[in-house]
Design a protein around this motif. Structure first.
Motif, PDB file in Angstrom:
ATOM      1  N   LYS A 168       0.865  -1.202   0.000  1.00 31.15           N
ATOM      2  CA  LYS A 168       0.000   0.000   0.000  1.00 31.15           C
ATOM      3  C   LYS A 168       0.875   1.216   0.000  1.00 31.15           C
ATOM      4  O   LYS A 168       1.851   1.291   0.725  1.00 31.15           O
ATOM      5  CB  LYS A 168      -0.875  -0.002   1.253  1.00 31.15           C
ATOM      6  N   GLU A 169       0.536   2.198  -0.869  1.00 34.36           N
ATOM      7  CA  GLU A 169       1.386   3.387  -0.915  1.00 34.36           C
ATOM      8  C   GLU A 169       1.192   4.213   0.353  1.00 34.36           C
ATOM      9  O   GLU A 169       0.141   4.167   0.995  1.00 34.36           O
ATOM     10  CB  GLU A 169       1.019   4.240  -2.131  1.00 34.36           C
ATOM     11  N   GLY A 170       2.250   5.001   0.653  1.00 30.61           N
ATOM     12  CA  GLY A 170       2.299   5.734   1.929  1.00 30.61           C
ATOM     13  C   GLY A 170       1.026   6.493   2.270  1.00 30.61           C
ATOM     14  O   GLY A 170       0.348   6.183   3.242  1.00 30.61           O
ATOM     15  N   ALA A 171       0.695   7.416   1.409  1.00 29.97           N
ATOM     16  CA  ALA A 171      -0.436   8.302   1.696  1.00 29.97           C
ATOM     17  C   ALA A 171      -1.715   7.490   1.844  1.00 29.97           C
ATOM     18  O   ALA A 171      -2.482   7.667   2.788  1.00 29.97           O
ATOM     19  CB  ALA A 171      -0.579   9.322   0.583  1.00 29.97           C
ATOM     20  N   ASP A 172      -1.881   6.565   0.923  1.00 29.92           N
ATOM     21  CA  ASP A 172      -3.052   5.713   0.934  1.00 29.92           C
ATOM     22  C   ASP A 172      -3.188   5.002   2.261  1.00 29.92           C
ATOM     23  O   ASP A 172      -4.242   4.988   2.876  1.00 29.92           O
ATOM     24  CB  ASP A 172      -2.865   4.651  -0.159  1.00 29.92           C
ATOM     25  N   TYR A 173      -2.055   4.449   2.654  1.00 33.95           N
ATOM     26  CA  TYR A 173      -2.028   3.693   3.890  1.00 33.95           C
ATOM     27  C   TYR A 173      -2.423   4.563   5.068  1.00 33.95           C
ATOM     28  O   TYR A 173      -3.280   4.220   5.855  1.00 33.95           O
ATOM     29  CB  TYR A 173      -0.618   3.122   4.083  1.00 33.95           C
ATOM     30  N   TRP A 174      -1.793   5.732   5.100  1.00 31.97           N
ATOM     31  CA  TRP A 174      -2.033   6.606   6.235  1.00 31.97           C
ATOM     32  C   TRP A 174      -3.485   7.063   6.303  1.00 31.97           C
ATOM     33  O   TRP A 174      -4.094   7.080   7.359  1.00 31.97           O
ATOM     34  CB  TRP A 174      -1.087   7.804   6.187  1.00 31.97           C
ATOM     35  N   THR A 175      -4.005   7.418   5.159  1.00 33.07           N
ATOM     36  CA  THR A 175      -5.410   7.845   5.202  1.00 33.07           C
ATOM     37  C   THR A 175      -6.285   6.691   5.661  1.00 33.07           C
ATOM     38  O   THR A 175      -7.188   6.875   6.457  1.00 33.07           O
ATOM     39  CB  THR A 175      -5.912   8.321   3.835  1.00 33.07           C
ATOM     40  N   ALA A 176      -5.981   5.523   5.172  1.00 31.19           N
ATOM     41  CA  ALA A 176      -6.822   4.392   5.533  1.00 31.19           C
ATOM     42  C   ALA A 176      -6.748   4.105   7.022  1.00 31.19           C
ATOM     43  O   ALA A 176      -7.738   3.786   7.655  1.00 31.19           O
ATOM     44  CB  ALA A 176      -6.388   3.163   4.745  1.00 31.19           C
ATOM     45  N   VAL A 177      -5.565   4.250   7.575  1.00 27.17           N
ATOM     46  CA  VAL A 177      -5.393   3.902   8.988  1.00 27.17           C
ATOM     47  C   VAL A 177      -5.780   5.046   9.910  1.00 27.17           C
ATOM     48  O   VAL A 177      -6.472   4.859  10.900  1.00 27.17           O
ATOM     49  CB  VAL A 177      -3.930   3.488   9.248  1.00 27.17           C
ATOM     50  N   ILE A 178      -5.342   6.257   9.525  1.00 25.11           N
ATOM     51  CA  ILE A 178      -5.443   7.341  10.505  1.00 25.11           C
ATOM     52  C   ILE A 178      -6.740   8.127  10.380  1.00 25.11           C
ATOM     53  O   ILE A 178      -7.296   8.564  11.377  1.00 25.11           O
ATOM     54  CB  ILE A 178      -4.216   8.268  10.372  1.00 25.11           C
ATOM     55  N   LEU A 179      -7.241   8.249   9.171  1.00 26.75           N
ATOM     56  CA  LEU A 179      -8.422   9.083   8.986  1.00 26.75           C
ATOM     57  C   LEU A 179      -9.588   8.704   9.898  1.00 26.75           C
ATOM     58  O   LEU A 179     -10.184   9.577  10.520  1.00 26.75           O
ATOM     59  CB  LEU A 179      -8.841   9.059   7.509  1.00 26.75           C
ATOM     60  N   PRO A 180      -9.894   7.431  10.002  1.00 31.96           N
ATOM     61  CA  PRO A 180     -11.019   7.076  10.879  1.00 31.96           C
ATOM     62  C   PRO A 180     -10.841   7.571  12.307  1.00 31.96           C
ATOM     63  O   PRO A 180     -11.818   7.909  12.970  1.00 31.96           O
ATOM     64  CB  PRO A 180     -11.021   5.553  10.843  1.00 31.96           C
TER      65      PRO A 180
END
Ligand code: ADP
Ligand code: MG
Ligand code: ZN
Length: 607
Positions: free
Chosen positions: A103-115
């Motif tokens: 998973k690309e960095g930004a994608d990963y972070w949004t997926a994990v942190i946004l919620p």
């Protein structure tokens, strides 16, 4: 608070919009088919697959025909384990391009942190909006205690001077003195005279109190702090007092000057007279005014002018020497004054050559300065609506009636029966007025409805009167009752058209007895003390200072006064039956009768 809600809803709206966008986004890769693992195994066995990309828990399959599929797998399980579990032939896998994608960095972070972040963000924005609206209120709060007194710029072109105020000669004389105090205080101080602190202007609404105060400032050419009493009264206790402090601080700085408190009765009411909460605040404000007025050093040249139309309700402390000890009374304008006021206000209006302002003045006893200014304005509007270039006499006369009785109501059409009743009713008033020699003579009769009334009869005094006799009052009572009597005698039944006549008659009769001492039986005293009460909206309440027995006598006496007046009216109507019928006939035909036409029918009035 309202603001907060608004912000909240805006925010909610934005949030919903974002959510909508996201879900639309999510649906955008619809063309990709979601399939099960079995399908993939089948496709591999049939050698239809060209590439597999592995994303964490998703397999993205590209088929040889170009179709794309997505398959979910368990996150923990690797692809190679999966292949093993399903016993797929390794050779068939050989020509499939297998790619493992992190998973690309930004994608990963949004997926994990946004919620996790989103709720905090939400709360943060909410708090921000809340803070902002509270801060707004705070800022307003800071300027709250400052007085809002306005100080007009000095080089005011249309500066008001005594020339702009007609009539009120005595008041002007008094105030000329004030102007001199302001201009040359030294002269008076050398004589050992104490410069007056406060001047109270007393007069009915519209007699020109505000105007005169402005004129004083204009004449003296000093700063003029203008504030209305009601501006001191706010929701929060203590604000009024702090505004007073602020006002006087500013005034002292720019001495010599005038502080004008308009409608001072709003704060200056007798203390302790109110019920309910608001008077606490008022008392504090009033106390502060008193303190400030006492606290002036004698050489500070600030004169306070206050205006009120209710001197009776003012706190006695305001009136004692050293405070508002000068009282200037503005009378209702008399004939000459009315003419002068009309002339002032007619200056900028094009009047026809034959317009006689004296005749307008004659017809407007009881009009205040404001009424007269309004009259001329109405006439100008009327002339404009008639596409005239100049104002003529009939516009002026029509405006008198409009100011006196309210606008004509042509749309309120009376039925023939109602018209007949109204004609008799008004003719009754007119005939009784004409033949009662102490009542005011008839000026005009009309059965065109105006304001509340179905018709009207205008009676006007021939000269300005300052005193009234008992005979005048009783004759006025008969005139008031005449409408009712005639309805009763001619039609055998009365209508609601006499309601206000009767109310006025009753009030007048009560006043004769309780205030004017004109009753023979009750004798030389007044009854009832008008005490100021601010309670549930009703302003004045009568304080009874007499016994129950006297109350009964007063009631009986009111009835007796009214009966006598009714008897007198009935006598006149019987005696002048012929004239009455003639007036009614012409009224029904022409709807209005001027004084001259009326006198032609009934004969000139003896006096
Ligand atoms: P008050 O403060 O006594 O209720 P105002 O001073 O506000 O009355 O008067 C209202 C208006 O009536 C004024 O602006 C002015 O146009 C007119 N007016 C009242 N009295 C006079 C007067 N004596 N001379 C000229 N105009 C007057
Ligand atoms: Mg005023
Ligand atoms: Zn009437």
């Amino acid at each position: 608070m309202k603001n907060l809600f608004k912000n909240f809803f805006i925010f909610l709206g934005v949030f919903l919009l974002i959510a909508l966008l996201f879900s639309a986004f999510g649906n955008s890769n619809k063309s990709v088919e979601k399939v099960g693992l079995e399908t993939l195994i089948n496709q591999i066995n049939k050698q239809e697959v060209s590439a597999i990309a592995i994303h964490d828990s998703e397999l993205k399959i590209t088929l040889k025909q170009g179709k794309e599929e997505i398959i979910k797998k368990e996150a923990g399980e690797t692809f190679s384990q999966l292949i093993k579990n399903f016993n797929i032939d390794q050779t068939k896998l050989a020509d499939i391009k297998i790619e493992v994608k992190e998973k690309e960095g930004a994608d990963y972070w949004t997926a994990v942190i946004l919620p996790f972040l989103l709720p905090f963000l939400l709360i943060g924005v909410l708090i921000y909006f809340m803070m902002r609206s509270v801060q707004g209120a705070n800022n307003r709060m800071m300027s709250f205690g400052q007085s809002q007194a306005k100080e007009p710029s000095k080089e005011n072109k249309d500066k008001i001077t005594f020339k702009d105020v007609a009539g009120v000669k005595e008041a002007k004389e008094e105030l000329k003195e004030v102007v001199e105090f302001l201009k040359q205080p030294q002269k008076f101080v050398e004589m050992g005279a104490r410069i007056p602190r406060g001047v109270l202007l007393l007069g009915n609404p519209g007699t020109g109190k505000t105007l005169l105060a402005r004129a004083v400032a204009g004449e003296a050419d000093v700063p003029f702090f203008n504030i209305s009493g009601s501006e001191f009264v706010e929701m929060f206790v203590g604000v009024g007092a702090s505004r007073v402090r602020d006002l006087f601080r500013r005034a002292k700085k720019s001495s010599p000057c005038i502080v004008f408190i308009d409608e001072i009765d709003a704060v200056g009411r007798r203390r302790g007279a109110g019920l309910g909460g608001s008077h606490d605040e008022r008392e504090q404000t009033l106390n502060q005014i008193l303190v400030e007025m006492d606290g002036f050093e004698p050489n500070i040249n600030v004169i306070i002018i206050a205006a009120t139309n209710r001197p009776d309700v003012l706190d006695p402390a305001l009136l004692r020497p050293g405070r508002f000890d000068r009282r200037v009374i503005l009378d209702e304008p008399d004939l000459a004054d009315r003419k002068a006021i009309l002339q002032i206000h007619a200056k900028k209006k094009p009047l026809a050559k034959n317009v006689s302002l004296s005749r307008v003045a004659e017809r407007t006893p009881g009009f205040s300065g404001a009424d007269l200014a309004n009259l001329l304005n109405e006439a100008a509007i009327l002339a404009t609506r008639r596409n005239k270039k100049i104002i003529e006499m009939n516009e002026l006369f029509e405006s008198i009636e409009k100011v006196m009785l309210g606008p004509e109501r042509k749309s309120k059409i009376l039925s023939d029966k109602e018209k007949k009743i109204t004609a008799y009713h008004e003719a009754g008033h007119a005939i009784v007025a004409h033949f009662s020699l102490n009542a005011n003579p008839v000026q005009k009769i009309s059965i065109i409805s105006r304001g509340q009334a179905a018709g009207f009869t205008i009676t006007l005094p021939t000269e300005d009167k300052h005193m009234h006799t008992k005979t005048e009052f009783t004759e006025e009572l008969s005139v008031l009752l005449a409408g009712h009597i005639i309805e009763h005698d001619i039609f055998g039944e009365v209508t609601t058209g006499s309601t206000s006549d009767l109310r006025r008659a009753t009030n007048l009769a009560r006043k004769l007895i309780t205030d004017f001492g004109m009753s023979e039986t009750l004798g030389l005293r007044t009854f009832g003390e008008k005490e100021e009460m601010i309670f549930l909206g009703s302003d004045a309440r009568e304080q009874r200072n007499y016994s129950e027995k006297i109350a009964e006598q007063i009631d009986a006496e009111i009835s007796s006064f009214i009966d006598k007046a009714a008897h007198q009216a009935r006598g006149i109507i019987k005696a002048k039956k012929e004239e009455l019928e003639k007036v009614v006939a012409i009224l029904l035909e022409k709807e209005t009768l001027e004084k001259e036409e009326f006198e032609e029918i009934v004969g000139a009035r003896q006096s």
